[in-house]
Every structure is written in structure tokens, then in C-alpha cells.
Write a protein that holds these residues in place. Structure first.
Motif, short mmCIF file in Angstrom:
data_model
loop_
_atom_site.label_atom_id
_atom_site.label_comp_id
_atom_site.label_asym_id
_atom_site.label_seq_id
_atom_site.Cartn_x
_atom_site.Cartn_y
_atom_site.Cartn_z
N LEU A 1 12.53 1.55 2.48
CA LEU A 1 12.96 2.78 3.15
C LEU A 1 14.37 3.19 2.71
O LEU A 1 14.96 4.11 3.26
CB LEU A 1 12.92 2.59 4.67
CG LEU A 1 11.51 2.45 5.27
CD1 LEU A 1 11.58 1.89 6.70
CD2 LEU A 1 10.77 3.79 5.24
N SER A 2 14.90 2.46 1.70
CA SER A 2 16.22 2.72 1.10
C SER A 2 17.39 2.52 2.06
O SER A 2 18.48 3.06 1.84
CB SER A 2 16.27 4.15 0.50
OG SER A 2 15.32 4.27 -0.53
N ASP A 3 17.18 1.75 3.12
CA ASP A 3 18.28 1.39 4.02
C ASP A 3 18.75 -0.01 3.61
O ASP A 3 18.40 -1.03 4.21
CB ASP A 3 17.80 1.39 5.47
CG ASP A 3 18.96 1.29 6.46
OD1 ASP A 3 20.03 0.78 6.06
OD2 ASP A 3 18.78 1.70 7.63
N PHE A 4 19.56 -0.05 2.56
CA PHE A 4 19.92 -1.32 1.94
C PHE A 4 20.90 -2.13 2.79
O PHE A 4 20.89 -3.37 2.72
CB PHE A 4 20.47 -1.08 0.53
CG PHE A 4 19.45 -0.47 -0.38
CD1 PHE A 4 18.35 -1.20 -0.80
CD2 PHE A 4 19.56 0.86 -0.77
CE1 PHE A 4 17.39 -0.63 -1.62
CE2 PHE A 4 18.60 1.43 -1.59
CZ PHE A 4 17.51 0.70 -2.01
N LYS A 5 21.71 -1.46 3.61
CA LYS A 5 22.63 -2.18 4.49
C LYS A 5 21.83 -3.06 5.47
O LYS A 5 22.13 -4.25 5.65
CB LYS A 5 23.51 -1.19 5.25
CG LYS A 5 24.61 -1.86 6.06
CD LYS A 5 25.51 -0.83 6.73
CE LYS A 5 26.59 -1.52 7.55
NZ LYS A 5 27.47 -0.52 8.23
N LYS A 6 20.80 -2.47 6.10
CA LYS A 6 19.97 -3.24 7.03
C LYS A 6 19.14 -4.27 6.27
O LYS A 6 18.89 -5.37 6.76
CB LYS A 6 19.05 -2.30 7.81
CG LYS A 6 19.77 -1.55 8.93
CD LYS A 6 18.79 -0.71 9.73
CE LYS A 6 19.51 0.04 10.85
NZ LYS A 6 18.58 0.94 11.59
N SER A 7 18.72 -3.90 5.07
CA SER A 7 17.94 -4.81 4.24
C SER A 7 18.70 -6.11 4.00
O SER A 7 18.17 -7.20 4.23
CB SER A 7 17.62 -4.13 2.90
OG SER A 7 17.03 -5.03 1.99
N PHE A 8 19.95 -5.99 3.56
CA PHE A 8 20.77 -7.18 3.30
C PHE A 8 20.99 -8.00 4.57
O PHE A 8 20.98 -9.24 4.54
CB PHE A 8 22.13 -6.78 2.72
CG PHE A 8 22.08 -6.39 1.26
CD1 PHE A 8 21.54 -7.25 0.31
CD2 PHE A 8 22.56 -5.16 0.84
CE1 PHE A 8 21.50 -6.90 -1.03
CE2 PHE A 8 22.52 -4.79 -0.50
CZ PHE A 8 21.99 -5.66 -1.44
N ALA A 9 21.18 -7.32 5.71
CA ALA A 9 21.43 -8.02 6.97
C ALA A 9 20.25 -8.92 7.34
O ALA A 9 20.43 -10.07 7.75
CB ALA A 9 21.69 -7.01 8.09
N PHE A 10 19.03 -8.40 7.20
CA PHE A 10 17.85 -9.20 7.55
C PHE A 10 17.53 -10.26 6.51
O PHE A 10 17.04 -11.34 6.85
CB PHE A 10 16.65 -8.29 7.82
CG PHE A 10 16.70 -7.65 9.19
CD1 PHE A 10 16.29 -8.37 10.30
CD2 PHE A 10 17.20 -6.37 9.37
CE1 PHE A 10 16.36 -7.82 11.58
CE2 PHE A 10 17.27 -5.80 10.63
CZ PHE A 10 16.85 -6.53 11.74
N ALA B 1 0.82 -1.22 0.00
CA ALA B 1 0.00 0.00 0.00
C ALA B 1 0.85 1.27 0.00
O ALA B 1 0.34 2.37 -0.25
CB ALA B 1 -0.93 0.00 1.21
N GLY B 2 2.15 1.11 0.28
CA GLY B 2 3.04 2.28 0.30
C GLY B 2 3.32 2.80 1.69
O GLY B 2 3.99 3.82 1.86
N ASN B 3 2.83 2.11 2.74
CA ASN B 3 3.04 2.52 4.14
C ASN B 3 4.22 1.76 4.72
O ASN B 3 4.06 0.79 5.47
CB ASN B 3 1.77 2.27 4.96
CG ASN B 3 0.56 2.98 4.40
OD1 ASN B 3 0.66 4.10 3.93
ND2 ASN B 3 -0.59 2.32 4.44
N PHE B 4 5.43 2.20 4.35
CA PHE B 4 6.63 1.42 4.66
C PHE B 4 6.99 1.41 6.15
O PHE B 4 7.47 0.41 6.67
CB PHE B 4 7.81 1.93 3.83
CG PHE B 4 7.50 2.02 2.36
CD1 PHE B 4 6.83 0.98 1.71
CD2 PHE B 4 7.84 3.15 1.62
CE1 PHE B 4 6.52 1.06 0.37
CE2 PHE B 4 7.54 3.23 0.27
CZ PHE B 4 6.88 2.19 -0.35
#
Length: 370
Positions: free
Chosen positions: A227-236, A187-190
Motif C-alpha cells: 500500500l506504499s506506506d513504508f514507514k508503517k511497513s518498517f515498523a511492523f 492476488a493484488g487485494n492489498f
């Protein structure tokens, strides 16, 4: 008397085999549990024990659904439904109907899924079966998400969660939160998406639910990606991948691979992204998941476009669009038309998303789609 004694002995032994299978399934040892469920089924058929034949077919259906063999899952649920003809078996029939609906959903057939789920839902409502109703609403909510009816999906997840909370069922509550996390993301509510997934993760950690932990890790990774936090994205995503690999789940893991590929795409690592999309494609082919394949075709098309290969890009995008139209996937159709518009016109019309209640700002490639 000897005959009865022998039959009783076989029955007790078979119950132990079934319970062993249940224990393995609870520990996410799905393939191992199948061996024991099938042994139990053969023995229950020999004993002509209808109730336990049903339980075995339904359990085998559940396991096949968890490991991504949705056709065999549907076959076993149907076998269960077909032997539960008496009024005494009505509740078991409704339970199997939910499993059948979930299998149909996974195969992209959301219309038939809603039919089976709605039939079970009516039974649970009529008989004041709160537990059955809560689970069916959860399944129905996810089906509305796949259909593209985001508002209805969110409201149905909330309705389901309210029932699970009234039952003090933390597993059900956690899975509703994951559903709300995924639907909020679409829905776009990140920020809401991240909040729901983190809350679910805390629940699953307490419960030591391996699948739930992996599922929520993947959701947190996708929320950080949006949310464009790719470092945390990859970690999870890494945490999710390790757990999925341990429990042998390729259904949800395939979407994790797609999420990792999309994160790489967003930071310009196109070669790495392509590798993850290819891995996801192999899994989606195994599970016969048309929706997952559409996402990967769109991803390959976008990578081709980013690399200046417009003819190849057009081929991938057209295939994805045709599949989205064929299966009546409203959101995926929007994504395909977005890429097609960028390819042919150089701009994007966002009215498609607004009509579905989705607030996204997809203006140029690379597209960070939910």
C-alpha cells in the motif's frame, strides 16, 4: 517382577522427558526441545514402545521443520510412517504424511507435497476427522499458493478456516487468516491482505502465540509495503524481526529480511536493500529454500539493473528464471519474465499475471512485487 517394575519405571521417566520436550516446543524453544525429544526416542526404542517411537519421530520432524532443516524433517516423518504399519497406527501415519508434505513443500517440491497431503486428506475425510482435515486443507492451500493456483489456494484456505471455526480452534483460524492475508496480497487485494493479517494478529495476541504474532506482524508489514506506506511497513517488520530472533526461527525470518530489503529498494535505499537481501540469501541457503533464493536473485538482478549494471542483472534474472521453470513456480516465473522484459524490451506484458488470476500493475522498476 523386578524386570517389569524396572521397565515401568523407565517408561514413566521417559514420558516425563517427552513432556518436557513438548513444553519447550510450545514455548518456541525448538533447539532445546530437540535434545529432550531425542533422549526420549532412544529410551522408547529400548522399551520397544512403537506408539511412542512414532510420536518421537513425528515430534522431531515437526521441530526440524520449524527450524528450517527440511531434509531432516522429511527423514524423521518417513521414519515415523515406516514404523506405523498396523491399522491402529493409520491416524498417526496420516498425521506424519501431512508433516512430510509440508517439508516437501518447503524444499520446493510442491507436486510431491500435494501427493502426500491428498493421501492424508482422503483418510481424514473417510474417518470424519475434522481436526486432521482442517489442518491438511490449510497445508494444501499454502501448497497451491506456491504452485501458483491462487484461486484454489484462497478457496481452500476458506474451507479450512470454516472447519477450524466449527472446532472453535483459534490457532487454526489465525493461521488460515495469515494464509488468506498472504494469498490476497499475491492476488493484488492489498486491503484484504491487511484486514486478514490484522485479524490474525488480534487472535495470536490473545493466545500469546509467539510465532503467530511474528508471522502476522510480517504480513502486516508486507501489506503496508504494497500500500506504499513504508514507514508503517518498517515498523511492523521490526516487530516481526525481534520476535523471530527471540524464538530462533530463520525460515519465516528470511522472508521478513526480503520484505525489509524490498521496502528499502522501493524508496531508493539500494545499498541497505542489498544488505538485507544478502542476509536473506545466507538463511535461504541454510534452509535449502529454492523459492526464497529465486526472490533474492530477482531482487539482486533488479538492483543491478537500477544501478546500470545490465550484464550482472541479466545473469541474476536468467538464473532466477531457470530455477522458476525447474521447480514449476508459476508466479515467480512471471516475476522473472517481467524483469527480463524490462531489461530487453523496456516494457511489460501483464498477461502472465492475469492468467493466474493476479491483478498487478508492474510497469517499471523498482517493482513492488507481493
Amino acid at each position: 517382577m523386578k524386570h517389569l517394575s524396572k521397565k515401568s519405571e523407565i517408561s514413566q521417566t521417559t514420558d516425563k522427558i517427552f513432556n518436557k520436550a513438548e513444553s519447550l516446543r510450545k514455548n518456541c524453544l525448538y533447539k532445546e526441545s530437540l535434545v529432550f525429544f531425542k533422549k526420549a526416542l532412544k529410551k522408547y526404542i529400548f522399551l520397544n514402545d512403537t506408539a511412542n517411537i512414532f510420536r518421537s519421530y513425528a515430534a522431531i520432524g515437526d521441530v526440524y521443520r520449524m527450524i528450517g532443516n527440511f531434509n531432516l524433517a522429511a527423514d524423521n516423518y518417513l521414519a515415523a510412517i515406516n514404523i506405523s504399519n498396523s491399522e491402529d497406527c493409520a491416524v498417526m501415519k496420516a498425521d506424519a504424511g501431512v508433516g512430510l508434505g509440508l517439508s516437501m513443500r518447503a524444499l520446493g517440491n510442491w507436486k510431491d507435497a500435494l501427493f502426500h497431503l491428498n493421501r492424508s486428506k482422503k483418510y481424514y475425510r473417510k474417518n470424519n476427522d475434522t481436526e486432521g482435515l482442517a489442518f491438511t486443507l490449510w497445508a494444501e492451500a499454502g501448497t497451491y499458493r506456491i504452485k501458483g493456483d491462487i484461486k484454489k489456494a484462497i478457496n481452500t484456505f476458506l474451507e479450512s478456516m470454516k472447519l477450524f471455526e466449527s472446532l472453535k480452534d483459534m490457532h487454526g483460524t489465525g493461521y488460515c487468516m495469515c494464509g488468506l492475508g498472504g494469498t490476497s496480497r499475491v492476488a493484488g487485494n492489498f486491503s484484504d491482505s491487511l484486514k486478514y493479517y490484522k485479524a490474525a494478529n488480534r487472535i495470536f495476541m490473545k493466545l500469546k502465540d509467539k510465532f503467530g504474532i511474528a508471522y502476522s506482524y510480517c504480513g502486516i508489514g508486507n501489506a503496508y509495503r504494497m500500500l506504499s506506506d513504508f514507514k508503517k511497513s518498517f515498523a511492523f517488520f521490526r516487530k516481526a524481526s525481534k520476535t523471530y530472533e527471540k524464538i530462533g526461527d530463520i525460515v519465516s525470518y528470511s522472508y521478513t529480511l526480503w520484505g525489509i530489503g524490498t521496502s528499502h529498494k522501493m524508496i531508493g535505499n539500494y545499498e541497505e536493500a542489498n544488505g538485507f537481501f544478502n542476509k536473506a540469501i545466507l538463511n535461504f541457503k541454510k534452509t535449502k529454500d529454492p523459492r526464497g533464493m529465486i526472490y533474492c536473485k530477482l531482487a539482486k538482478g533488479e538492483l543491478s539493473l537500477l544501478n546500470g549494471r545490465t550484464l550482472l542483472a541479466n545473469k541474476y534474472i536468467e538464473r532466477a528464471l531457470n530455477d522458476a521453470i525447474r521447480y514449476k513456480f508459476a508466479i515467480e516465473k512471471c516475476y522473472a519474465n517481467t524483469l527480463k522484459s524490462i531489461l530487453t524490451k523496456g516494457n511489460v506484458n501483464l498477461s502472465c499475471y492475469k492468467n493466474l488470476g493476479i491483478e498487478l500493475n508492474l510497469r517499471e522498476i523498482p517493482l513492488n512485487i507481493p
